[in-house]
Motif scaffolding. Sequence first.
Motif: not given
Length: 611
Positions: A88-91, A93-111, A294-300
């Motif tokens: 959220s802080k990175i977003v 400061n507009r540095n989000k392109d230099k980081f990867f944020f991932v959620k819910d990745f475990k679902t991929q293994l159910a396939n 643009e507002n990841l903290t608010d989205f969370f």
Amino acid sequence: MAASRQATTVHDTSTHPTSNKIIVVAIDVGTAYSGYAFSYRSRPQEVIVNNWKSHANDGFSHKAPSSILLNETYNFVAFGYEAEEEFSKIVQNRNKDKFFFVKDFKTQLANDQGLERHLLVQDILKRFVPAHGLFMESIRFLRKHFLETLNKKGFEYEEDDIHYILTIPAIWSDVAKQIMRDSACMAGIKPNNLELAFEPEVAALHCRSIPSENLSGSTKRLEEMFKPGIKFAVLDLGGGTADMTIEQNTLDGKLKHVHKATGGLWGGNKVNQAFLKFISEVISGDILESFVKENLTDFFFLNGQFETKKRSIGKYTTEEIVIQLPASLLEIFMEKTSKTLAQTVKGSIYNKDIDVQRGRLAISAEKFRSFFTRTIQGIVNHVKMILNKPECKDVRYILMVGGFSESPLVEDEMRSNFPDKKIINPVDAGLSVLKGAVLYGFNTETVTARASPLTYGISLYDSFNEKKHDFSKTVTVGDERIVLGCFEKFFTINELVEVGTKRSISVYESYEGKSDAMRMMSKEIEIFSSHEENPKYVTEESCSRHGRIIVSPPNGRWPDKVRGKIEFEFGGTELMVRYIDKATQYVVTGSVDFHQGDNQFDLLRSSVQKQ
């Protein structure tokens, strides 16, 4: 290699010993939330569940979000609530392109189709990230946090004093299990200190351990459910999957499977996705995407509110569900449309379902329940299908566990659709997997038998016999016509197999007259599987390459005559395949490769000769 089938079946329970470790820790990398719990051998029933500081409600929770933050070179930065706060802080400061944020990745293994060694998943900005690294770093973080907790308590230990239990859905394929095991080992856990545990099974063990004085009302039925001979279903509803097993209590107080594990992608996250899809329809997908970026903290914050409300609505709720809309969302909507969201909703087709007043979104109870409809229907239809099978028709109890089972609406619908069953939803259903996995780690013999999820075997070749073989499966080798790909079965789908059962086939091959290069080559033995009970050929549509065991020559060189056996062991949470040389007792085990997408396949070389 020539081969002959051995009729003997060996039961060896010594391969699943009760843990003699000082500490057992269970690690649950969930689709939506993750955490760990542990206890000491001196007092195993006193399970300690870690508390995580939560930014959503300024309090604590027993699990942290399965969110992970990596830098641009895929190196670990943060996990859980800290990952969400940092990104959220990175977003901002507009540095989000230099980081990867991932959620819910475990679902991929159910396939269970197409899982590959180099599996990729998407981050929140739709960029691809290697999945192996996500699982490895998640496990590494949870393990490190646990070890730091021990150090703070002043507990002295060696690494081999700890038994790690990694929980997985019972419906996972062997490829998915291998990905998790490999990830755990890369995260620093020694293979001999690690065991995988099926989530529905261990949840049942936890419920069985609840003292009778802590049971009341409908939960009192737990005592009845665990009586010898009683069959019951365990429905584990998590964030990503609905996982179902059918268990039966044995006379000696243990459990055995009655039917193979089943389930599907009907987890609580599907409800969240339905809610966001509706919001996207109301405000437009472009505006929602801009808001998230643009507002990841608010989205969370918005997601956190929905999670809370999701756990409060029931089948008979009539009051509107009110969610506070972030000011940033209202501002972006105004900028993009030159209208207020309240004005837009009043003049839209959604005005009967929702209302916006003073920055608050009021959703009718009926509309809110609709977010659950497809997910609940998928669960109900699946449970009905399984309970209608002959071996399951006398199931009288359904034990609901997992975080999604704490939803009153889900419980209400289960009771409505299964009036002849006793639905049990114990207190702390969301922690049953973690707590039960710790107990399982101290006694892995509590499950005596499991149902085979597939039919397993190897490929044989034989001299062609027109009375029993399909001519289209034949090839000519020298002066002989042989039939390739005969399916030699070891275990049958849904067969109840006692833990420690071993079945084998004798193999023979001559290396006389063969070159030194041939004598030093490893032998690859292919393993095949099928959804049918009695496949005839490994090339049938129901069959697939399941894995392979790579056998290196004893002492670096095959002798003139090789006599050994291929041994399958099933009954634990992982399929084991071994090659045993009869002359030297040389054993190759634990090196089964279930990834088949990145190696060439030759049916003739992968088959052994039938004798």
